[in-house]
Enzyme design. Structure first.
Site, PDB file in Angstrom:
ATOM      1  N   CYS A 166      -3.086  -1.608  -9.464  1.00 40.78           N
ATOM      2  CA  CYS A 166      -3.087  -0.331  -8.919  1.00 40.78           C
ATOM      3  C   CYS A 166      -4.050   0.548  -9.931  1.00 40.78           C
ATOM      4  O   CYS A 166      -3.895   0.757 -10.783  1.00 40.78           O
ATOM      5  CB  CYS A 166      -1.995   0.682  -8.778  1.00 40.78           C
ATOM      6  N   MET A 178       0.685  -1.310   0.016  1.00 45.77           N
ATOM      7  CA  MET A 178       0.231   0.083  -0.020  1.00 45.77           C
ATOM      8  C   MET A 178       0.881   1.221  -0.127  1.00 45.77           C
ATOM      9  O   MET A 178       1.900   1.136   0.786  1.00 45.77           O
ATOM     10  CB  MET A 178      -0.782   0.041   1.118  1.00 45.77           C
TER      11      MET A 178
END
Length: 322
Positions: free
Chosen positions: A99, A16
């Protein structure tokens, strides 16, 4: 053990951006077992020896294995970056094909690669050839819900030399909304021979067990559920291995973990950068506690760590008296 990878757990902390930095990785590792993936590192930046990107990718002083994730859109840059990152201590390499963020997608990277599987295959092959490290790929179920190609993507990854894959059960267009599609994860698992890690809506040890039983995946990946709960990775690992639920941290233990996290932020970033960064962690760690909103509103106005630590201490000590 997952496939031919020397993993000691079936649970992964998801990569992340801005979250799974060294302070977060160090904290999760200190709390127990789990596999740890770094923030994504842009291949063009690391190839240029960008100081910030090199710092993100440098895991040589971390005593636990770190899977370093690469993001980009050019096979040649991926190959060069893979060699550089291998020299910076990576345990293995992961390629970001999931992503959904606009600035990543607009660079023909992340989820955009789901629209060009031949290019994606060349990228995987280039990384596999560039380094002896194992290579994995993380991707979503498709670009949008009218273009679901997770099974084709999985087969392409396997044919291109990936050692294992991670599938997020949402399309790029979903971002993080709605419910993750575990059925497509099960389809992917049935379509390939390499190990498959499932990602999406694993929010508790019971959910980790449920995903494995429902989809047949070899492991699970935890993302947003670990924000403010870094102990969740080990809790899921323990439940999968022992069938036992670990007790939730007390308010006092939560405070101590938060303070440790902030101190690691200071050590890594320095006080000037760590103070604003600490605000999001304070929000996450206090999210289910009494008067959390009032505490957060006051904390964001604090301008030094002496006051910050005092405020955290007062708030959590008062919560423990509920």
């Amino acid at each position: 053990m997952i496939g031919n990878m020397d993993f000691k757990s079936r649970v992964f902390l998801a990569p992340m951006a801005g979250i799974t930095d060294k302070p977060m990785r160090k904290l999760v590792a200190s709390l127990g077992s789990g596999n740890i993936v770094s923030e994504m590192v842009a291949v063009n930046a690391i190839q240029r020896h960008n100081p910030k990107s090199c710092k993100i990718a440098d895991v040589r002083d971390e005593p636990y294995p770190v899977i370093v994730q690469l993001v980009g859109g050019a096979p040649v840059l991926f190959a060069d970056a893979a060699k550089l990152v291998a020299g910076l201590g990576a345990f293995s390499l992961d390629i970001n094909m999931g992503c959904p963020v606009k600035k990543i997608v607009n660079n023909n990277s992340g989820s955009a690669l789901l629209k060009d599987l031949p290019l994606a295959g060349k990228i995987i092959e280039s990384v596999v050839k560039a380094t002896p490290l194992k290579v994995s790929v993380k991707f979503r179920k498709g670009w949008d819900n009218n273009h679901i190609n997770a099974v084709d993507t999985a087969r392409m990854c396997e044919q291109s030399g990936a050692s294992y894959i991670t599938v997020h059960g949402r399309a790029r267009s979903d971002f993080y909304a709605g419910t993750a599609d575990w059925d497509i994860i099960a389809e992917v698992k049935n379509a390939v021979k390499i190990p498959v890690i499932g990602n999406g809506d694993v929010t508790s040890p019971q959910k980790a067990r449920e995903m494995i039983d429902y989809t047949g995946v070899d492991g699970v990946m935890i993302g947003r559920a670990a924000l403010g709960a870094p102990w969740l990775v080990n809790a899921c690992h323990h439940y999968l291995e022992k069938g036992e639920l670990l007790p939730e941290p007390t308010v006092f233990q939560t405070k101590e973990i938060l303070l440790t996290h902030i101190k690691e932020l200071i050590a890594y970033y320095g006080e000037k950068l760590a103070l604003p960064l600490s605000r999001k962690y304070v929000c996450w760690y206090s999210k289910n506690l009494r008067d959390a909103r009032r505490f957060r509103e006051s904390y964001v106005k604090i301008e030094n760590f002496a006051d910050a630590f005092s405020a955290i201490d007062d708030y959590f000590n008062n919560c423990s008296k509920i």
